[in-house]
Design a protein around this motif. Structure first.
Motif, PDB file in Angstrom:
ATOM      1  N   MET A  74       1.512   2.940  -4.409  1.00  0.00           N
ATOM      2  CA  MET A  74       0.810   4.159  -4.777  1.00  0.00           C
ATOM      3  C   MET A  74       1.735   5.381  -4.750  1.00  0.00           C
ATOM      4  O   MET A  74       1.301   6.504  -4.966  1.00  0.00           O
ATOM      5  CB  MET A  74      -0.363   4.371  -3.841  1.00  0.00           C
ATOM      6  N   LEU A  75       2.992   5.111  -4.450  1.00  0.00           N
ATOM      7  CA  LEU A  75       3.967   6.208  -4.390  1.00  0.00           C
ATOM      8  C   LEU A  75       4.636   6.320  -5.760  1.00  0.00           C
ATOM      9  O   LEU A  75       5.245   5.377  -6.230  1.00  0.00           O
ATOM     10  CB  LEU A  75       4.999   5.866  -3.302  1.00  0.00           C
ATOM     11  N   PRO A  76       4.498   7.467  -6.392  1.00  0.00           N
ATOM     12  CA  PRO A  76       5.041   7.542  -7.755  1.00  0.00           C
ATOM     13  C   PRO A  76       6.558   7.384  -7.767  1.00  0.00           C
ATOM     14  O   PRO A  76       7.235   7.661  -6.773  1.00  0.00           O
ATOM     15  CB  PRO A  76       4.637   8.934  -8.218  1.00  0.00           C
ATOM     16  N   ALA A  94       0.830  -1.206   0.000  1.00  0.00           N
ATOM     17  CA  ALA A  94       0.000   0.000   0.000  1.00  0.00           C
ATOM     18  C   ALA A  94       0.862   1.254   0.000  1.00  0.00           C
ATOM     19  O   ALA A  94       0.540   2.249  -0.637  1.00  0.00           O
ATOM     20  CB  ALA A  94      -0.920  -0.007   1.212  1.00  0.00           C
ATOM     21  N   LEU A  95       1.970   1.170   0.725  1.00  0.00           N
ATOM     22  CA  LEU A  95       2.832   2.357   0.818  1.00  0.00           C
ATOM     23  C   LEU A  95       3.570   2.617  -0.487  1.00  0.00           C
ATOM     24  O   LEU A  95       3.687   3.756  -0.933  1.00  0.00           O
ATOM     25  CB  LEU A  95       3.840   2.177   1.957  1.00  0.00           C
ATOM     26  N   ILE A 115      -5.947  -0.357   4.266  1.00  0.00           N
ATOM     27  CA  ILE A 115      -6.031   1.097   4.414  1.00  0.00           C
ATOM     28  C   ILE A 115      -7.171   1.463   5.359  1.00  0.00           C
ATOM     29  O   ILE A 115      -7.021   2.303   6.253  1.00  0.00           O
ATOM     30  CB  ILE A 115      -6.227   1.754   3.029  1.00  0.00           C
ATOM     31  N   PHE A 160      -3.721   8.050   1.950  1.00  0.00           N
ATOM     32  CA  PHE A 160      -2.693   7.057   1.698  1.00  0.00           C
ATOM     33  C   PHE A 160      -2.259   7.267   0.275  1.00  0.00           C
ATOM     34  O   PHE A 160      -2.884   6.764  -0.652  1.00  0.00           O
ATOM     35  CB  PHE A 160      -3.295   5.670   1.898  1.00  0.00           C
ATOM     36  N   ASN A 161      -1.240   8.058   0.103  1.00  0.00           N
ATOM     37  CA  ASN A 161      -0.860   8.501  -1.237  1.00  0.00           C
ATOM     38  C   ASN A 161      -2.075   9.117  -1.902  1.00  0.00           C
ATOM     39  O   ASN A 161      -2.612  10.077  -1.383  1.00  0.00           O
ATOM     40  CB  ASN A 161      -0.247   7.363  -2.031  1.00  0.00           C
ATOM     41  N   ASP A 162      -2.590   8.494  -2.966  1.00  0.00           N
ATOM     42  CA  ASP A 162      -3.746   9.145  -3.575  1.00  0.00           C
ATOM     43  C   ASP A 162      -5.068   8.519  -3.130  1.00  0.00           C
ATOM     44  O   ASP A 162      -6.098   8.779  -3.723  1.00  0.00           O
ATOM     45  CB  ASP A 162      -3.622   9.152  -5.102  1.00  0.00           C
ATOM     46  N   MET A 163      -5.026   7.672  -2.123  1.00  0.00           N
ATOM     47  CA  MET A 163      -6.287   7.151  -1.597  1.00  0.00           C
ATOM     48  C   MET A 163      -6.741   8.046  -0.443  1.00  0.00           C
ATOM     49  O   MET A 163      -5.944   8.368   0.431  1.00  0.00           O
ATOM     50  CB  MET A 163      -6.108   5.730  -1.057  1.00  0.00           C
TER      51      MET A 163
END
Lengths: 1248, 97
Positions: A403-405, A399-400, B38, B64-67
């Protein structure tokens, strides 16, 4: 401006306290300097802040400096308002003088000159050197001081004070301090005012707030200083974000990757400056560094962390905007170093326990966030270098990271030349890395750690520049590395070399650079290129070391994860903390440290299981199971398998679930040496059958059927299974286990198990625990399913089931046995005795009745016993009456049943129809009585005794499912003769004929018909005439209704007396014979005797003979003695007075006709009297002589004293030896006599 | 734009009682776990925040980033949590941090 900045910086660094100038007019300072400086720093100061509110500052630092000191002299007066804050805040003028004239002529003008400068805050200290013993000098000093006061103090303000060298006054120092403070305060206010005005005037002039801020800081007004810095930051951000004001960002210097957000002296301010503003990269860090410094001084590390975290986030965004100008991964490295710096700075244990719990929690949470942020960036860097295989693909990491570009450099780094060996190495690692196979053969797509495929991203970024414009590319790179020429120069040749190499390799389009650029990089190449670029970016040796090898990476990774986990735990963010515990466990697991891994995994599993997040649990639980298997923790491993099985069915494939079950069975049957207890509550649930509970009467066994839900994917064989019952009424009583005797096979889903239920104590029961055994595995389940089908969600309820499954009633009568009739039956005849069997809400199926008759009663065993349904007799009779007359609609609803039963060994079995309905059992019995019934007469009155005809039947009924219920009752039955006979002599005729009336009382509730009657007379009596002793037969048949009477007359007379010896052979009493018939219903009472063989037609008359003995006595016609009571004296009786009571006895017959025994003519008499009423004097009993001649008489006198007054019975005379019938009492003695109370005795009267 | 969101109802004792994934994107195999992770982590924030405000709608409480995670708390403390992708202006880049 740059020179100012340098000066400003140096000033800021050198002075951090307020200066107080000392104007030493009379050269006194060397003498008193030490005493003055002893007072520093001032204990307490009261200053005004920017809003003119008083603020107290403790330990206020200051320094006394002579005005002649070079530090003050060298400055140009008022040269720079910018640095005004370092000018003295107060001026102390030290003077002394012992002569008034000298004062007037010399000192006063000089002082006037000093004090005329309005800008200065001054006051005068008059130092008196006069010794206290020298009165003259003291006086003089006083005079001078008074003069000074007059000249320089005003009403508004005291500007003078006096200091006595030889012993200052007690309040001098306080006075001095307050004066100094007043000056400092005034100066400060004036300067604050000045700076504020300046700021307002020169909004472009950005230094004033900082000067003000610094002035506040010097004055220890940290709050105000912080506020000024905040304002400064706002001002700066306003200008920096203004369009058209975009300037160089900065951050391209060597070492810039190392965050300097806590280090204000990182770079000289002069270096940051650019034209009329500052480079954002440095200046924002510089400002934050000052802010945090002040916050630390204010002891607010929490705020440093809080502001720091948002600063890092904000700054990271700013870095993103300029990412294409910054070195590769500069942003990530900066964030890592910034987070670590903040963590280290706030880690001091001194800060613990200073703040409220809430803030402390938040503080920990922030530190957790910092660690977490740092950890993510660190993982990202590690992934880029190629350590991705060592990063656990867990939900949190995925999850970390996913989604981190990716970093977006202008151009993705290219492979350096001569790195082929490194590339080979990386490739080897990639090839060797085998995807981790999960235990149980679970196959899952590994979770992603990248937002998009790195290979594509890296190659796309390379190709994003149009391939044809190589020069453009280099231009771009030159631009990007502007400001650090060395960096650019070191890179350029590398790229060129690389191009050459790749051209040689590919040869796809010779002579053209494009081809080499287009050739996609392989993954290993990307890793190597990133590593090389990162090496340039990272200036922190420690950070680079952490990325230098897999082992170092893991160590740092673990350190960061642990830090985050601990801080989250401390902040009560248990979910964040526990998740990171799982990551620690994963590392431990990979290194074979299964013990630690299992412990951490257990924590994670407990959290997910407790909150029911099954998908997360499904991910982590197999890992725990594997650890437990490695540790040989059989119980734990089994429990984990069971938990895996009990998870949502959709989370694992059937094959996987079968693997779990196979593991359970394999362990259960083979490996374990000792039985292992296991809770399978989540997997096997159970419930009673829906509907009302099973209801049982006390003592009844039964079978109980229980629904068991199996969560196993396949059939499973249970070696044994038992379920406990718990009484709801009594918690003390232990639960009782009901065992299922045979091995049970549970199929997936619903199963119905039947267990035998022994008799239970009364009460209601709920299901308790389900226990059983599979091989060596002892399992138990507490989980009570709601009894619903499988589609009701698998929501486990740990609540105790409240619905009872079994109710055992308290002991109550289940059946009633009673005699059908209460009226008497015929004795000595075979009669039906009715026993009503009344089941009370209980089935008598298969019941057995034992019949035992008491003495004097026999069962006619040759005859059958009849059984029929029983309605309420009285009711049915009235109903019958009704139905005859009116309507027939109220016929009984039950079906009439009738059955003949055979008695075997004193017991009979009930037919099936009798199990639920009331029935009556007709038993043929015969009561035996050998005694001849006796008639009664006035001579022999009837003795009322019913006991003669009482007989008992003991009944014992065994019934219930296993004849466990027993009902015993003894029924009393009354038997009687049909008649009771009484006789009387109706008339004595003159011719000696006696009319004997025989009265027949019917004793039964049946109609009796007398067909014939005859009397066999006893000796001494004969029938009159020549009759046979039968009454006239015309009256017969004589019908006697139930319980009524009839009479028969016999005419008899006295016959001759036979001799004694003959008399013995003759009958002593007469016998009455009656031939009769009886018509009655057995449901009412007496009825015709049961024919042993029912051959006779129904209407055939059954004649019965009844015999009764009658005693006839010859009448006594002539008494031989007459007794008369002689009259009492006419004066009456009085208590205490003697009275003579007299009787006269007279012989009525002569001696010869003597039936009386006498001794020589003596008669025995006896007087009886109530001793309470009478006192008798004389003989009560004795003989008196009476002549045997007829008519002889004698008087018997007795002297008596009456004892009580009233009507009392007089003494009676009895003649014991003479039969009563021979005595004629005429007249008879009085029943009662009146006794008067005693006469008054005057001798006791005493006259008054 | 294909996007996916996850809506979940959590009972008072933090047990998820309803879960629905909505959105036009094809369901990723790993997405379910991701969403659960999440949303589960967001409970930590809810527990802190829910008692400090009288509002029932807690808006976007976690990122959470883009969430973005957004929560509605009922009076009986049953949580309706939703996470969805939040596409921002490209210029601001990542917004999770």
């Amino acid at each position: 401006m740059a020179s100012y900045l340098a000066q400003f910086q140096s000033i800021k660094n050198s002075c951090d306290h307020v200066v107080i100038a000392v104007e030493d007019v009379s050269d006194l300072w060397p003498n008193i300097k030490s005493r003055f400086e002893e007072r520093l720093p001032f204990k307490r100061a009261s200053l005004n802040n920017k809003t003119r509110n008083p603020v107290f500052v403790e330990n206020f630092p200051a320094e006394f400096i002579l005005t002649t000191d070079s530090r003050l002299r060298s400055r140009f007066p008022q040269e720079q308002s910018l640095f005004w804050f370092r000018e003295p805040y107060a001026t102390v003028v030290l003077v002394t003088c012992e002569d008034l004239d000298e004062f007037k002529t010399i000192l006063k003008p000089r002082l006037k000159l000093i004090t005329q400068n309005d800008e200065k805050e001054w006051f005068i200290v008059f130092v008196s050197r006069a010794h206290p013993s020298n009165d003259n000098a003291v006086k003089m000093a006083k005079k001078v001081y008074a003069k000074i006061e007059v000249d320089f103090s005003s009403k508004k303000r005291e500007r003078c004070c006096k200091y006595d060298i030889h012993g200052p006054e007690a309040n001098f120092w306080e006075d001095l301090e307050s004066k100094i403070m007043e000056c400092v305060r005034n100066t400060l206010d004036r300067r604050v005012q000045f700076y504020e005005d300046e700021i307002r005037k020169l909004t472009e002039q950005r230094f004033m707030p900082e000067s003000l801020a610094f002035m506040f800081e010097m004055a220890h007004l940290y709050e105000d200083a912080l506020r000024e810095y905040d304002e400064l930051e706002l001002c700066y951000l306003e200008t920096v974000n203004m369009p058209g004001k975009q300037r160089d960002f900065g951050g391209v210097d060597r070492g810039d990757d190392l965050a300097a957000l806590l280090n204000p002296e990182n770079k000289p301010l002069a270096q940051i400056v650019q034209d009329d503003s500052f480079r954002e990269f440095e200046f924002r860090q510089y400002l934050f560094a000052y802010q945090s410094k002040l916050l630390f001084k204010l002891n607010r590390p929490y705020e440093v962390a809080s502001r720091g975290y948002s600063f890092i986030i904000g700054f990271s965004q700013a870095l993103t905007l300029h990412e294409n100008m910054l070195p590769f991964c500069m942003r990530e490295v900066w964030v890592i170093t910034a987070c670590l710096a903040l963590i280290n700075a706030t880690a001091s244990p001194n800060y613990d326990g200073l703040v409220a719990l809430e803030i402390e929690k938040e503080f920990f949470r922030l530190k957790g966030d910092l660690y977490s942020l740092c950890r993510v960036k660190f993982m990202r860097l590690a992934y880029l270098i190629g350590y991705g295989t060592d990063i656990e693909r867990s939900p949190v990491n995925s999850a970390l990271l996913s989604m981190l570009p990716w970093p977006k450099p202008l151009v993705w780094p290219s492979v350096p030349p001569d790195a082929s060996s490194e590339v080979l190495e990386k490739e080897k690692v990639i090839l060797q890395a085998t995807p981790k196979i999960k235990h149980f053969g679970i196959q899952r797509k590994p979770l992603p750690l990248e937002p998009s495929v790195l290979l594509r991203e890296a190659n796309r970024r390379r190709a994003s520049l149009s391939a044809g414009n190589m020069f453009e590319m280099f231009d771009g790179r030159q631009n990007s590395s502007d400001g650090s020429a060395s960096d650019a120069s070191s890179r350029m040749p590398l790229s060129n070399k690389m191009n050459v190499i790749s051209m040689l390799r590919t040869n796809s389009s010779p002579g053209n650079f494009d081809g080499s650029v287009d050739r996609p990089m392989r993954l290993a190449e990307i890793f190597v290129a990133a590593e090389h670029d990162l090496k340039h970016t990272i200036s922190d040796a420690n950070l680079w070391k952490a990325l230098s090898s897999v082992e170092e990476f893991e160590q740092k990774y673990l350190e960061l994860t642990k830090g985050a986990a601990n801080n989250y735990h401390n902040s009560w963010w248990k979910r964040h903390g526990v998740v990171l515990d799982g990551e620690i466990a994963a590392v431990c697991f990979r290194h074979g440290n299964f013990d630690l891994a299992a412990k951490s995994y257990e924590k994670v599993c407990a959290l997910y299981a407790g909150e029911g997040w099954q998908e997360l649990l499904a991910d982590i639980l197999p890992n725990l199971a594997e650890c437990q298997k490695m540790l040989n923790d059989e119980a734990g491993y089994l429990a984990s398998c069971v938990r895996l099985l009990s998870l949502d069915k959709g989370l694992f494939s059937t094959k996987e679930r079968q693997a779990f079950q196979a593991e359970v069975i394999r362990l259960a049957h083979s490996e374990m040496k000792h039985p292992v207890p296991l809770d399978v509550s989540s997997l096997i649930t159970f419930s009673g059958n829906p509907g009302p509970p099973l209801e049982l009467c006390d003592g009844d066994p039964s079978t109980l059927s229980v629904t068991v839900w199996s969560g196993f994917p396949d059939n499973i064989t249970l070696d044994s299974l038992s379920v406990t019952l718990t009484a709801t009424f009594n918690a003390d009583e232990g639960a009782k286990a009901l065992r299922s005797s045979t091995a049970t096979i549970l199929k997936p889903g619903r199963n119905t198990i039947t267990v035998a239920l022994p008799p239970q104590r009364p009460g209601s029961y709920v299901l308790g625990v389900l226990t059983g055994q599979i091989g060596q595995l002892r399992f138990r389940s507490h989980s009570f399913s709601k009894g619903g089908p499988a589609d009701s969600d698998d929501f486990m309820s740990y609540e105790k089931p409240t619905r009872p499954i079994l109710k055992v009633f308290k002991p109550r009568s289940l059946v009633d046995l009673a005699a059908a009739i209460s009226s008497a039956l015929l004795i000595n005849e075979t009669q039906w005795v009715g026993v009503i069997v009344r089941p009370i809400d209980y089935s008598l199926k298969g019941a057995v009745l034992h019949i035992d008759t008491g003495p004097g009663l026999n069962i006619e065993e040759s005859h059958v016993i009849e059984m029929e349904t029983f309605g309420n007799i009285s009711q049915s009779s009235t109903e019958m009456a009704k139905s005859n007359g009116t309507q027939n609609n109220c016929s009984p609803s039950y079906k009439k049943e009738f059955q003949q039963l055979k008695l075997q060994d004193g017991r009979i079995e009930f037919p099936a129809w009798a199990s639920d309905t009331n029935s009556v059992l007709w038993i043929p019995v015969r009561a035996i009585n050998d005694k001849l019934p006796r008639g009664s007469s006035s001579v022999t009155p009837q003795k009322q005794s019913n006991l003669d005809g009482m007989r008992t039947i003991a009944l014992k009924l065994e019934f219930g499912v296993s004849y466990n219920q027993i009902f015993e009752r003894t029924v009393a039955v009354h038997f009687t003769d049909p008649f009771h006979v009484s006789t009387r002599v109706a008339d004595k005729c003159n011719d000696g004929t006696l009319l004997l009336q025989v009265i027949l009382h019917s004793q039964v509730k049946a109609t009796l018909t007398i067909y014939d009657a005859w009397l066999e007379l006893q000796d001494g009596f004969v029938h009159t005439g020549q009759g046979s002793g039968r009454p006239t037969s015309d009256f017969f048949p004589l019908v006697i209704s139930p319980t009524s009477r009839a009479g028969i007359m016999f005419s008899i007379c006295l016959g001759k007396v036979i001799g004694k010896d003959e008399a013995e052979a003759l009958q002593p009493e007469s016998i009455l014979n009656i031939r009769y018939g009886i018509y009655g219903e057995r449901t009412n009472g007496a009825h015709p005797p049961v024919a042993v063989e029912c051959t006779e037609p129904e209407d055939a008359r059954q004649d019965l003979i009844f015999k009764s003995a009658i005693v006839l006595q010859r009448p006594v016609l002539d008494p031989c003695l007459a007794v008369g009571f002689l009259p009492l004296p006419s004066t009456g009786l009085r208590v205490g007075q003697f009275v003579t009571v007299q009787w006269r006895v007279e012989r009525l017959k002569g001696f010869e006709d003597n039936g009386i025994s006498e001794h020589n003519g003596e008669v025995l008499y006896e007087v009886s009297a109530n001793s309470e009423n009478w006192m008798i004097a004389g003989r009560k009993r004795g003989h008196v002589s009476l002549s045997t001649n007829q008519g002889s008489r004698i008087i018997i006198s007795i002297l008596c004293v009456p004892l009580v007054a009233g009507y009392v019975r007089p003494p009676q005379l009895g003649l014991p030896n003479v039969d009563e019938s021979n005595i004629s009492c005429n007249p008879p003695g009085p029943h009662l006599v009146c006794v008067m109370p005693p006469a008054l005795s005057s001798s006791f009267c005493i006259p008054p | 734009m294909a996007t996916t969101a996850c809506f979940i109802i959590v009972s008072r004792n933090d047990i998820p009682i309803y879960e629905a994934e909505v959105g036009s994107a094809t369901k990723r195999e790993d997405a379910a776990q991701m969403h659960q992770f999440i949303l589960h982590a967001a409970l930590d924030l809810v527990q802190d925040l829910a008692w400090t405000t009288s509002a029932m709608y807690l808006k976007a409480i976690d990122r959470f980033n883009d969430m973005v995670v957004s929560v509605y708390v009922t009076a009986g403390h049953i949580l309706c949590i939703c996470d969805f992708k939040c596409y921002r202006d490209k210029k601001t880049g990542e917004n999770g941090e």
